[in-house]
Design a protein around this motif. Structure first.
Motif, short mmCIF file in Angstrom:
data_model
loop_
_atom_site.label_atom_id
_atom_site.label_comp_id
_atom_site.label_asym_id
_atom_site.label_seq_id
_atom_site.Cartn_x
_atom_site.Cartn_y
_atom_site.Cartn_z
N UNK A 1 -24.09 26.67 -35.32
CA UNK A 1 -23.14 25.87 -36.49
C UNK A 1 -23.26 24.60 -36.78
N UNK A 2 -24.02 23.79 -35.82
CA UNK A 2 -24.26 22.43 -36.12
C UNK A 2 -25.74 21.68 -36.16
N UNK A 3 -26.43 21.90 -34.86
CA UNK A 3 -27.62 21.38 -34.76
C UNK A 3 -28.60 22.21 -34.04
N UNK A 4 -29.83 22.53 -34.61
CA UNK A 4 -30.93 23.31 -33.90
C UNK A 4 -32.04 22.37 -33.42
N UNK A 5 -32.33 22.27 -32.16
CA UNK A 5 -33.64 21.33 -31.63
C UNK A 5 -34.98 22.10 -32.41
N UNK A 6 -35.65 21.27 -32.75
CA UNK A 6 -37.16 21.71 -33.33
C UNK A 6 -38.21 20.57 -32.85
N UNK A 7 -39.41 21.09 -32.13
CA UNK A 7 -40.65 20.63 -31.91
C UNK A 7 -41.42 20.66 -33.02
N UNK A 8 -42.15 19.50 -33.64
CA UNK A 8 -43.34 19.59 -34.44
C UNK A 8 -44.73 19.99 -33.87
N UNK A 9 -44.97 21.12 -34.24
CA UNK A 9 -46.07 21.71 -33.70
C UNK A 9 -47.40 21.46 -34.18
N UNK A 10 -47.52 21.00 -35.48
CA UNK A 10 -48.59 21.06 -36.37
C UNK A 10 -48.67 19.68 -37.15
N UNK A 11 -49.93 19.39 -37.59
CA UNK A 11 -50.09 18.12 -38.31
C UNK A 11 -49.77 18.39 -39.89
N UNK A 12 -49.17 19.33 -40.36
CA UNK A 12 -48.91 19.51 -41.84
C UNK A 12 -48.13 18.69 -42.41
N UNK A 13 -47.23 17.89 -41.63
CA UNK A 13 -46.44 17.09 -41.91
C UNK A 13 -46.60 15.35 -41.75
N UNK A 14 -48.01 15.17 -41.73
CA UNK A 14 -48.28 13.83 -41.35
C UNK A 14 -48.33 13.21 -42.72
N UNK A 15 -48.05 11.75 -42.49
CA UNK A 15 -47.73 11.07 -41.49
C UNK A 15 -46.31 11.01 -41.31
N UNK A 16 -45.31 11.74 -42.01
CA UNK A 16 -44.04 11.89 -41.99
C UNK A 16 -43.47 12.11 -40.66
N UNK A 17 -43.99 13.17 -40.42
CA UNK A 17 -43.87 13.75 -39.02
C UNK A 17 -44.97 14.14 -38.26
N UNK A 18 -45.00 13.76 -36.96
CA UNK A 18 -46.21 13.84 -36.12
C UNK A 18 -46.00 14.72 -35.04
N UNK A 19 -47.22 15.64 -34.70
CA UNK A 19 -47.28 16.43 -33.62
C UNK A 19 -46.49 15.86 -32.37
N UNK A 20 -45.32 16.39 -31.86
CA UNK A 20 -44.94 15.93 -30.64
C UNK A 20 -43.57 15.61 -31.20
N UNK A 21 -43.26 15.07 -32.47
CA UNK A 21 -41.86 14.84 -32.62
C UNK A 21 -40.87 15.74 -32.30
N UNK A 22 -39.61 15.20 -31.99
CA UNK A 22 -38.46 16.30 -31.64
C UNK A 22 -37.32 15.87 -32.31
N UNK A 23 -36.83 16.76 -32.96
CA UNK A 23 -35.69 16.47 -33.89
C UNK A 23 -34.60 17.48 -33.59
N UNK A 24 -33.45 17.39 -34.15
CA UNK A 24 -32.42 18.20 -34.50
C UNK A 24 -32.10 18.47 -35.89
N UNK A 25 -32.33 19.87 -36.20
CA UNK A 25 -32.03 20.42 -37.66
C UNK A 25 -30.53 20.51 -38.00
N UNK A 26 -30.13 19.76 -38.98
CA UNK A 26 -28.78 19.71 -39.47
C UNK A 26 -28.57 21.31 -40.04
N UNK B 1 -52.39 21.95 -45.06
CA UNK B 1 -50.88 22.80 -45.00
C UNK B 1 -51.02 24.00 -45.53
N UNK B 2 -50.68 25.05 -44.76
CA UNK B 2 -50.50 26.30 -45.57
C UNK B 2 -49.03 26.41 -45.86
N UNK B 3 -48.67 26.31 -47.12
CA UNK B 3 -47.28 26.28 -47.93
C UNK B 3 -47.17 27.15 -48.82
#
Length: 270
Positions: free
Chosen positions: A31-56, A218-220
């Motif tokens: 219902x609230x937040x899901x943990x997510x690790x960034x596994x690849x470099x497709x969102x650099x440099x906004x998100x880096x490999x190894x960033x850990x976040x909670x998804x709203x 990025x494969x998008x």
């Protein structure tokens, strides 16, 4: 005998405690937040490999993919709120079932095209301003040990890997009337023809078009699902919005404290 009953009672209490804890964690994750690790470099440099976040997960309402293993019997979406262009979204890949994270570029009805590496939305060029270079060490990154791609390749291990950084400003939205400005990276001017020069994509009703900020890596939605890309993503596959990095580690394990990135703890992403 009494001692045996006491032991059985203690075991049952432990089992009930574990079950309740799992139920509470499952409800919180659903219902609230899901943990997510960034596994690849497709969102650099906004998100880096190894960033850990909670998804709203409250941001866009709920679908069957809001639940672990997609077990929720929810048709379509409940309490749906339309995402905004520029949101960083975690979604379920419509074919392979993996969770992806990309930036939302095209809304239903939008026409999206890339020409010579420049993004066009509804026929209007999305402005980019040069913003220096992004530098990182050329070495295996994260648990998967991926090596970064470099504009200055070849680079020996331990050397400085460079990408060219630009500041891109997307068209305005209700939440961001000035438009979201964010970094994009360019590795090569003559990138993949299908990535740097595309046809016009018209986003169907109820679907979305996503791109990675690391545009040459990025494969998008520029690539079809048949070749490992994302294609258009139906709204029921949206999981939630990424708002803030909670923790970040540059190493192969979060236990390697010497690889932590304290400057990225609780970092707002945009």
């Amino acid at each position: 005998m009494a001692k045996a009953k006491k032991s059985e009672g203690g075991l049952m209490e432990t089992v009930k405690t574990v079950v309740y804890a799992l139920l509470i964690a499952g409800i919180f994750r659903t219902l609230f937040f899901q943990p997510f690790w960034i596994p690849s470099g497709s969102m650099k440099d906004t998100l880096l490999i190894g960033d850990f976040l909670f998804v709203n997960k409250m941001a866009y309402g709920y679908s069957r993919y809001s639940c672990p293993f997609a077990i929720c019997p929810i048709p379509g979406r409940l309490f749906f709120s339309e995402p905004e262009r520029g949101d960083i979204v975690v979604f379920r890949h419509p074919v392979n079932g993996s969770d992806f994270i990309k930036r939302l570029i095209g809304l239903p009805g939008d026409k999206v095209q890339v020409k010579n590496g420049i993004l066009f939305i509804n026929g209007q060029e999305v402005p980019q301003v040069p913003d220096g270079q992004f530098e990182e060490v050329f070495e295996p990154q994260g648990p998967m040990g991926n090596l970064p791609r470099c504009a200055n390749a070849p680079v020996g291990e331990g050397g400085t890997c460079i990408s060219y950084r630009f500041r891109e400003t997307l068209p305005p939205t209700e939440r961001h009337p000035e438009g979201i400005s964010h970094d994009v990276l360019n590795i090569e001017d003559a990138g993949s023809p299908s990535a740097d020069n595309t046809d016009v994509f018209t986003v169907p009703e109820g679907q979305y078009f996503f791109m990675g900020d690391n545009r040459d890596n990025s494969m998008d939605s520029r690539f079809s699902q048949a070749v490992g890309g994302v294609g258009f993503v139906p709204k029921e596959y949206l999981i939630g919005r990424a708002d803030r990095v909670i923790f970040s580690s540059a190493g192969r394990s979060m236990l390697y404290f010497w690889t932590w990135r304290p400057d990225r703890f609780f970092l707002k992403v945009e």
